[in-house]
Motif scaffolding. Sequence first.
Motif, PDB file in Angstrom:
ATOM      1  N   SER A 361      23.355  43.796   4.803  1.00 48.63           N
ATOM      2  CA  SER A 361      23.574  43.129   6.083  1.00 48.63           C
ATOM      3  C   SER A 361      22.601  41.958   6.190  1.00 48.63           C
ATOM      4  CB  SER A 361      23.349  44.101   7.237  1.00 48.63           C
ATOM      5  OG  SER A 361      21.975  44.485   7.301  1.00 48.63           O
ATOM      6  N   LEU A 362      22.779  41.126   7.214  1.00 49.60           N
ATOM      7  CA  LEU A 362      21.888  39.974   7.371  1.00 49.60           C
ATOM      8  C   LEU A 362      20.455  40.443   7.592  1.00 49.60           C
ATOM      9  CD1 LEU A 362      21.902  36.875   7.491  1.00 49.60           C
ATOM     10  CD2 LEU A 362      22.096  37.052   9.979  1.00 49.60           C
ATOM     11  N   ARG A 363      20.264  41.488   8.353  1.00 52.73           N
ATOM     12  CA  ARG A 363      18.911  42.006   8.588  1.00 52.73           C
ATOM     13  C   ARG A 363      18.334  42.590   7.305  1.00 52.73           C
ATOM     14  NH1 ARG A 363      15.313  44.135  12.470  1.00 52.73           N
ATOM     15  NH2 ARG A 363      13.507  44.760  11.239  1.00 52.73           N
ATOM     16  N   GLU A 364      19.124  43.348   6.559  1.00 52.44           N
ATOM     17  CA  GLU A 364      18.645  43.913   5.302  1.00 52.44           C
ATOM     18  C   GLU A 364      18.309  42.816   4.300  1.00 52.44           C
ATOM     19  OE1 GLU A 364      21.117  48.156   5.284  1.00 52.44           O
ATOM     20  OE2 GLU A 364      22.030  46.337   4.453  1.00 52.44           O
ATOM     21  N   LEU A 365      19.110  41.759   4.309  1.00 49.99           N
ATOM     22  CA  LEU A 365      18.840  40.632   3.412  1.00 49.99           C
ATOM     23  C   LEU A 365      17.534  39.948   3.786  1.00 49.99           C
ATOM     24  CD1 LEU A 365      19.829  38.830   1.089  1.00 49.99           C
ATOM     25  CD2 LEU A 365      21.090  37.483   2.782  1.00 49.99           C
ATOM     26  N   ALA A 366      17.286  39.793   5.087  1.00 49.73           N
ATOM     27  CA  ALA A 366      16.031  39.185   5.543  1.00 49.73           C
ATOM     28  C   ALA A 366      14.835  40.010   5.101  1.00 49.73           C
ATOM     29  CB  ALA A 366      16.051  39.037   7.063  1.00 49.73           C
ATOM     30  N   ASP A 367      14.923  41.320   5.256  1.00 50.56           N
ATOM     31  CA  ASP A 367      13.819  42.191   4.839  1.00 50.56           C
ATOM     32  C   ASP A 367      13.604  42.133   3.330  1.00 50.56           C
ATOM     33  OD1 ASP A 367      13.401  42.997   7.444  1.00 50.56           O
ATOM     34  OD2 ASP A 367      14.644  44.793   7.274  1.00 50.56           O
ATOM     35  N   ALA A 368      14.706  42.097   2.573  1.00 48.69           N
ATOM     36  CA  ALA A 368      14.602  42.061   1.110  1.00 48.69           C
ATOM     37  C   ALA A 368      13.968  40.759   0.643  1.00 48.69           C
ATOM     38  CB  ALA A 368      15.984  42.236   0.488  1.00 48.69           C
ATOM     39  N   LEU A 369      14.343  39.634   1.258  1.00 48.79           N
ATOM     40  CA  LEU A 369      13.767  38.346   0.874  1.00 48.79           C
ATOM     41  C   LEU A 369      12.286  38.283   1.221  1.00 48.79           C
ATOM     42  CD1 LEU A 369      16.604  35.874   1.972  1.00 48.79           C
ATOM     43  CD2 LEU A 369      15.988  36.526  -0.355  1.00 48.79           C
ATOM     44  N   THR A 370      11.921  38.826   2.384  1.00 47.02           N
ATOM     45  CA  THR A 370      10.508  38.842   2.780  1.00 47.02           C
ATOM     46  C   THR A 370       9.678  39.654   1.798  1.00 47.02           C
ATOM     47  OG1 THR A 370      11.063  38.606   5.124  1.00 47.02           O
ATOM     48  CG2 THR A 370       8.902  39.504   4.598  1.00 47.02           C
ATOM     49  N   ASP A 371      10.169  40.823   1.434  1.00 45.10           N
ATOM     50  CA  ASP A 371       9.453  41.677   0.486  1.00 45.10           C
ATOM     51  C   ASP A 371       9.348  41.004  -0.876  1.00 45.10           C
ATOM     52  OD1 ASP A 371       8.337  44.399  -0.275  1.00 45.10           O
ATOM     53  OD2 ASP A 371      10.017  44.260  -1.666  1.00 45.10           O
ATOM     54  N   LEU A 372      10.427  40.360  -1.311  1.00 45.37           N
ATOM     55  CA  LEU A 372      10.433  39.689  -2.608  1.00 45.37           C
ATOM     56  C   LEU A 372       9.395  38.581  -2.660  1.00 45.37           C
ATOM     57  CD1 LEU A 372      13.503  38.630  -4.675  1.00 45.37           C
ATOM     58  CD2 LEU A 372      11.885  36.879  -3.989  1.00 45.37           C
TER      59      LEU A 372
END
Length: 476
Positions: A361-372
């Motif tokens: 989801s857009l929220r999950e993608l945001a969290d994944a990019l931040t962690d990356l």
Amino acid sequence: MSRIKTFNLPDLGEGLTEGEILAWLVKVGDTIELNQPIVEVETAKAAVEIPAKWAGQVQAIHHPEGTTVEVGTPIIAIDTDPGAGPLETPSTTATPSGDLPTPSAASLAAVEVAPAEGMIEPGLIGGAAPGGRTAVLVGYGPRTTAAKRRPRKGEVPAQAVATTATPAIPAPQIHDRRGGASGGVLAKPPVRKLAKDLGVDLGTLTGSGPLGSITREDVQQAANGATVVVAEPIAAATAPSFGADREQRIPVKGVRKLTAENMSRSAFTAPHVTEFLTVDVTRAMKALDRLRGRREWRDVRVSPLLLVAKAVLLAVQRHPMVNSTWAGDEIVVKEYVNLGIAAATERGLIVPNVKDAGRLSLRELADALTDLVQTAKSGRTSPAAMSGGTLTITNVGVFGVDTGTPILPPGESAILAFGAVREMPWVHKGKVKVRQVTTLGLSFDHRIVDGELGSKFLRDVGDFLTDPEAALLAWT
């Protein structure tokens, strides 16, 4: 069973054959726990901390910092039962040069080497290490070749390196990764850079991290509490060191070496074509502002890269051939998208990827990019996180660059360059107005993606960024 166990440098993944010892996190005589990080090693892909395979007391460290060691080479010896009394002193025979003692058969028999792959203790591979770290050990290589030493400038070569478990070997000095001795200060390169940027002298701090290492929080607290002037020796250590010929020679190794090899292979294997598209992203920037204002998004890092990533993932659904690999006699089209994000780090350019990003989801993608991004900046990206990429975004805009002609990562058919977002005069509804504008650059493998497909893909990415809310309603 022997008390003394010798730990070999393991295969850190992806068939890597060697690693450079960046820093020892323990010293001879230290008592260590199972899975405690003991050494930081840099491979051609990343810097990783290797955890201890056994609990016990460090008896010997076989290679100092700065040594390049091949997989399977012994790096440390551990006494797994230090309370059982003193060790027997092994008999040795001097070599003709007198430099290195030759261990006797009895002393060799007293040392147990780490078992081969498949004999690893439960919970070590992929298990959580102390402090929230993750062990990334994959296996143990069978080779037992000699290590190669990269000498430091002005350093006197070591007289001897121990090959048996003997407590007579002195503990290695912790070296400042700027090139000089740090007098025992233990800190990772990102922390040292932060300290330099904030003007904090690491020598004045007491570390709160593992084994007394200095953390980012330690540096930030020091910077907030007082203004510290950077000492002249630090500035001198970071300046280029030129020889009598007024030239500096930097060894090509690690991440930089692998990047050069991959880019050269890609540039001369895949026929590159690059197209450009300049788009008005004013609505996209306003959509980000509204997203940041939502209560459930207030603690989430929201940047234009998030919308670019979403645009790419949706465009792939329309044009799946862009997410494919040239395999000689066939083209492999992938349903999953492992979205790579090019990241500039102190060790060079790396491209970790978000696994199966299209399903987020857009929220999950945001969290994944931040962690990356945070993991890459801290130097903790694992080799596994940089393998298996299918499509890449390089955000050159963060450097104030408008666009570029990026080179494809090997095995991928497309890479998108996202340029800086700038206020520019733009014709909007028949009038010239100041709008926020960016330029996209798409490089693709012309064996797979022809001009029509590349143009349609780039157009769809641009359409999404022009009006993301309308695109989300129409495309999903």
